[in-house]
Design a protein around this motif. Structure first.
Motif, PDB file in Angstrom:
ATOM      1  N   ASN A 287      11.047  21.234  45.064  1.00 40.70           N
ATOM      2  CA  ASN A 287      11.029  21.313  46.608  1.00 40.70           C
ATOM      3  C   ASN A 287      12.571  21.598  46.960  1.00 40.70           C
ATOM      4  O   ASN A 287      12.949  22.420  47.917  1.00 40.70           O
ATOM      5  CB  ASN A 287      10.663  20.145  47.224  1.00 40.70           C
ATOM      6  CG  ASN A 287       9.026  19.822  47.006  1.00 40.70           C
ATOM      7  OD1 ASN A 287       8.433  20.974  47.061  1.00 40.70           O
ATOM      8  ND2 ASN A 287       8.628  18.758  46.999  1.00 40.70           N
ATOM      9  N   GLU A 291      13.973  24.774  49.203  1.00 46.76           N
ATOM     10  CA  GLU A 291      14.627  24.476  50.377  1.00 46.76           C
ATOM     11  C   GLU A 291      15.858  25.398  50.378  1.00 46.76           C
ATOM     12  O   GLU A 291      16.526  26.017  51.321  1.00 46.76           O
ATOM     13  CB  GLU A 291      14.854  23.103  50.764  1.00 46.76           C
ATOM     14  CG  GLU A 291      15.598  22.642  51.951  1.00 46.76           C
ATOM     15  CD  GLU A 291      14.713  22.817  53.147  1.00 46.76           C
ATOM     16  OE1 GLU A 291      15.392  23.156  54.183  1.00 46.76           O
ATOM     17  OE2 GLU A 291      13.593  22.867  53.137  1.00 46.76           O
ATOM     18  N   SER A 294      15.344  29.274  50.592  1.00 49.17           N
ATOM     19  CA  SER A 294      14.746  29.726  51.935  1.00 49.17           C
ATOM     20  C   SER A 294      15.821  29.896  52.846  1.00 49.17           C
ATOM     21  O   SER A 294      15.612  30.569  53.980  1.00 49.17           O
ATOM     22  CB  SER A 294      13.772  28.499  52.422  1.00 49.17           C
ATOM     23  OG  SER A 294      14.604  27.217  52.835  1.00 49.17           O
ATOM     24  N   LYS A 295      17.252  29.510  52.508  1.00 50.52           N
ATOM     25  CA  LYS A 295      18.489  29.748  53.349  1.00 50.52           C
ATOM     26  C   LYS A 295      18.873  31.066  53.416  1.00 50.52           C
ATOM     27  O   LYS A 295      19.830  31.462  53.985  1.00 50.52           O
ATOM     28  CB  LYS A 295      19.271  28.604  53.440  1.00 50.52           C
ATOM     29  CG  LYS A 295      18.793  27.255  53.765  1.00 50.52           C
ATOM     30  CD  LYS A 295      19.814  26.193  53.602  1.00 50.52           C
ATOM     31  CE  LYS A 295      19.068  24.979  54.211  1.00 50.52           C
ATOM     32  NZ  LYS A 295      20.178  23.811  53.741  1.00 50.52           N
ATOM     33  N   SER A 300      13.895  34.726  52.539  1.00 46.22           N
ATOM     34  CA  SER A 300      13.532  33.559  53.497  1.00 46.22           C
ATOM     35  C   SER A 300      12.124  33.811  53.881  1.00 46.22           C
ATOM     36  O   SER A 300      11.295  32.968  53.563  1.00 46.22           O
ATOM     37  CB  SER A 300      14.396  33.399  54.792  1.00 46.22           C
ATOM     38  OG  SER A 300      14.388  34.588  55.412  1.00 46.22           O
ATOM     39  N   GLU A 301      11.634  35.131  54.162  1.00 50.27           N
ATOM     40  CA  GLU A 301      10.501  35.443  54.350  1.00 50.27           C
ATOM     41  C   GLU A 301       9.566  35.345  53.010  1.00 50.27           C
ATOM     42  O   GLU A 301       8.156  34.889  53.151  1.00 50.27           O
ATOM     43  CB  GLU A 301      10.204  36.928  55.090  1.00 50.27           C
ATOM     44  CG  GLU A 301      10.826  36.950  56.459  1.00 50.27           C
ATOM     45  CD  GLU A 301      10.562  38.311  57.071  1.00 50.27           C
ATOM     46  OE1 GLU A 301      10.011  39.075  56.289  1.00 50.27           O
ATOM     47  OE2 GLU A 301      11.149  38.674  58.180  1.00 50.27           O
ATOM     48  N   TYR A 302       9.865  35.639  52.076  1.00 50.23           N
ATOM     49  CA  TYR A 302       9.233  35.748  50.846  1.00 50.23           C
ATOM     50  C   TYR A 302       9.030  34.311  50.409  1.00 50.23           C
ATOM     51  O   TYR A 302       7.823  33.929  50.097  1.00 50.23           O
ATOM     52  CB  TYR A 302      10.197  36.323  49.599  1.00 50.23           C
ATOM     53  CG  TYR A 302       9.334  36.044  48.309  1.00 50.23           C
ATOM     54  CD1 TYR A 302       8.608  37.214  47.790  1.00 50.23           C
ATOM     55  CD2 TYR A 302      10.053  35.165  47.288  1.00 50.23           C
ATOM     56  CE1 TYR A 302       7.986  36.791  46.444  1.00 50.23           C
ATOM     57  CE2 TYR A 302       9.919  35.040  46.078  1.00 50.23           C
ATOM     58  CZ  TYR A 302       8.629  35.816  45.759  1.00 50.23           C
ATOM     59  OH  TYR A 302       8.166  35.821  44.376  1.00 50.23           O
ATOM     60  N   ILE A 303      10.175  33.504  50.480  1.00 51.12           N
ATOM     61  CA  ILE A 303       9.707  32.068  50.091  1.00 51.12           C
ATOM     62  C   ILE A 303       8.681  31.367  51.196  1.00 51.12           C
ATOM     63  O   ILE A 303       7.465  30.680  50.627  1.00 51.12           O
ATOM     64  CB  ILE A 303      10.978  31.060  50.281  1.00 51.12           C
ATOM     65  CG1 ILE A 303      12.053  31.562  49.417  1.00 51.12           C
ATOM     66  CG2 ILE A 303      10.658  29.718  50.259  1.00 51.12           C
ATOM     67  CD1 ILE A 303      11.697  31.535  47.914  1.00 51.12           C
ATOM     68  N   GLU A 304       8.639  31.811  52.233  1.00 49.45           N
ATOM     69  CA  GLU A 304       7.895  31.104  53.184  1.00 49.45           C
ATOM     70  C   GLU A 304       6.337  31.693  52.995  1.00 49.45           C
ATOM     71  O   GLU A 304       5.486  31.016  53.056  1.00 49.45           O
ATOM     72  CB  GLU A 304       8.149  31.697  54.768  1.00 49.45           C
ATOM     73  CG  GLU A 304       7.107  30.903  55.795  1.00 49.45           C
ATOM     74  CD  GLU A 304       7.734  31.429  57.116  1.00 49.45           C
ATOM     75  OE1 GLU A 304       6.718  30.899  58.354  1.00 49.45           O
ATOM     76  OE2 GLU A 304       8.413  31.981  57.366  1.00 49.45           O
ATOM     77  N   LYS A 305       6.400  33.063  52.816  1.00 49.09           N
ATOM     78  CA  LYS A 305       5.009  33.375  52.617  1.00 49.09           C
ATOM     79  C   LYS A 305       4.264  33.140  51.250  1.00 49.09           C
ATOM     80  O   LYS A 305       3.328  32.540  51.058  1.00 49.09           O
ATOM     81  CB  LYS A 305       5.064  35.078  52.348  1.00 49.09           C
ATOM     82  CG  LYS A 305       3.859  35.761  51.990  1.00 49.09           C
ATOM     83  CD  LYS A 305       3.876  37.354  51.757  1.00 49.09           C
ATOM     84  CE  LYS A 305       2.685  38.028  51.235  1.00 49.09           C
ATOM     85  NZ  LYS A 305       3.051  39.597  50.986  1.00 49.09           N
ATOM     86  N   THR A 307       5.048  30.183  49.720  1.00 46.15           N
ATOM     87  CA  THR A 307       4.952  28.612  49.765  1.00 46.15           C
ATOM     88  C   THR A 307       3.507  28.512  50.646  1.00 46.15           C
ATOM     89  O   THR A 307       2.601  27.457  50.099  1.00 46.15           O
ATOM     90  CB  THR A 307       5.906  28.045  50.632  1.00 46.15           C
ATOM     91  OG1 THR A 307       7.233  28.190  49.973  1.00 46.15           O
ATOM     92  CG2 THR A 307       5.614  26.692  50.752  1.00 46.15           C
ATOM     93  N   ASN A 308       3.237  29.186  51.516  1.00 41.24           N
ATOM     94  CA  ASN A 308       2.110  29.160  52.164  1.00 41.24           C
ATOM     95  C   ASN A 308       0.783  29.448  51.403  1.00 41.24           C
ATOM     96  O   ASN A 308      -0.353  29.137  51.446  1.00 41.24           O
ATOM     97  CB  ASN A 308       1.992  30.283  53.540  1.00 41.24           C
ATOM     98  CG  ASN A 308       3.013  29.707  54.595  1.00 41.24           C
ATOM     99  OD1 ASN A 308       3.166  28.366  54.655  1.00 41.24           O
ATOM    100  ND2 ASN A 308       3.504  30.341  55.490  1.00 41.24           N
TER     101      ASN A 308
END
Length: 428
Positions: A287, A291, A294-295, A300-305, A307-308
């Motif tokens: 994690n 974190e 993601s910064k 950042s978009e790749y990490i969010e995608k 992770t979801n």
């Protein structure tokens, strides 16, 4: 004939003023006639060179044509001046010297040979002019004609030699040509490279294989540079270290040659290089790492995608994310690969319309190769190398941010040592 007799009588009358008992059969008369002919011929040549030639040069300088300037540079008008004294000797000899004398035949043949070789040099200048004018046109980018020009020059030289021999021995040129069949095998051996070069030149021109200015590489001969000249028998290549390599022309059609023309005419120059990752530094992302990643703006978009996606997967299959055996997690190497691809997608010097990818090659004893494959917009060698170096400077500098280590021999031992020290300090 009447004019010749009149001139000869006047010359004889002039000579008898100094030598009253002289006759046309005396050697002294022939010597005086020869001296007179040669003196006037020299005067004619000096007049042509000092008066006529400068006038022609001034006329050429005033015109806007390319071809007459090229003729001037290749010495066509200078060589043309030699025809005037040779023509005078040829015309004056029958006037002053009897046809039955040995000197008559010697002067006539000498004048004809003089005109023959002066004409050959003039033809050479014309052919060189044709080559220069052609090379200055857009057609030269499609097919070189240097080889064909050299073949034409060789053909005229052979004809001149045949005519010269026939003139000296008083035999027909056709008789000499018929005698060449007996030594055809010897001629084929002598002109082997010329014949092979001529055939190769036809293949090169017909198939547009190479042209002057092309960048070629021949590993067998350590050739890597730009073609400067494609001749009948030789090709000159200036290597990038400024040395000159000379190769037989037929080698371009019989050996393996890499022509970089396609790259030069395309939209970019390929970058294909790998960085070797120490396999001991590859791990799953926790994690804290996610974190931190993601910064980073590029991913950042790749990490969010991702992770979801993983949360949805764990939810659908009722898997606890703390279950290391069954749960799915991102890896630092995969995230780094995604970062590099996004970085290249936004790089201003990378052609986005050509192939672009970051891929893993099979791991080996020196680590996991992570290859960057893309095309630089800059095709000039110096600018291209700068773009490539800037990209890999960035790649190497970003490794540590993804907890990755580039492999170097025995480098993984230092990494393990540092890891053990950190672990020991945490325990303490």
């Amino acid at each position: 004939m009447e004019v010749s007799s009149t001139v000869r009588d006047n010359f004889m009358h002039l000579v008898k003023d100094f030598f009253p008992s002289l006759t046309m059969h005396d050697p002294l008369y022939n010597a005086l006639a020869l001296g007179t002919i040669l003196t006037i011929a020299i005067v004619i040549y000096i007049f042509a060179r000092l008066i006529v030639r400068p006038e022609i040069a001034r006329w050429v300088s005033k015109t806007t044509n390319i071809w007459d300037n090229a003729l001037q540079e290749h010495g066509f008008f200078r060589r043309l001046m030699h025809l005037f004294p040779a023509l005078f000797i040829f015309l004056a000899t029958p006037v002053l010297i009897e046809e039955a004398s040995v000197l008559y035949g010697l002067l006539i043949k000498s004048a004809l040979l003089y005109m023959l070789y002066s004409g050959l040099l003039g033809i050479y200048a014309i052919l060189s002019t044709v080559e220069d004018v052609y090379n200055a046109s857009a057609l030269s980018k499609r097919a070189p004609i240097t080889g064909f020009i050299q073949v034409t020059k060789l053909g005229f030289a052979i004809l001149t030699i045949l005519f010269s021999i026939s003139l000296i021995v008083d035999k027909s040129p056709l008789l000499l040509v018929s005698g060449l069949t007996a030594i055809a095998a010897v001629l084929l051996l002598i002109f082997r490279d010329t014949i092979l070069g001529f055939v190769a030149g036809i293949q090169i021109a017909a198939n547009r294989m190479f042209n002057t200015g092309d960048w070629i590489t021949m590993q067998k001969y350590e050739v890597d540079g730009e073609i400067k000249e494609i001749g009948l028998t030789n090709v000159k290549v200036q290597n990038w270290d400024k040395t000159i390599s000379t190769l037989p022309t037929y080698n371009l059609t019989t050996e393996a040659v890499k022509n970089w023309r396609g790259m030069q005419e395309s939209g970019g120059r390929r970058i294909k290089r790998s960085v070797y990752i120490d396999v001991h530094s590859i791990k799953l992302c926790d994690n804290e790492m996610l974190e931190r990643f993601s910064k980073i703006r590029y991913i950042s978009e790749y990490i969010e995608k991702k992770t979801n996606e993983l949360r949805a997967y764990h939810r659908d299959y009722s898997i606890d994310e703390s279950d290391l055996l069954n749960s799915r997690k991102l890896t630092n190497i995969g995230t780094f690969r995604a970062y590099l691809e996004s970085y290249l997608r936004k790089h201003p010097s990378v052609n986005q319309e050509m192939t672009l990818m970051v891929r893993q090659l099979p791991p080996n004893e020196i680590g996991l190769p992570l290859e960057l494959y893309c095309f630089s917009i800059e095709k000039d060698w110096v600018k291209y190398e700068k773009v490539q170096a800037d990209i890999f400077d960035h790649v190497m500098a970003m490794l540590s941010l993804f907890d990755l280590v580039a492999y170097q021999r025995d480098g993984h031992l230092g990494y393990l040592s540092n890891a053990m020290e950190i672990s020991q300090s945490e325990q303490d």
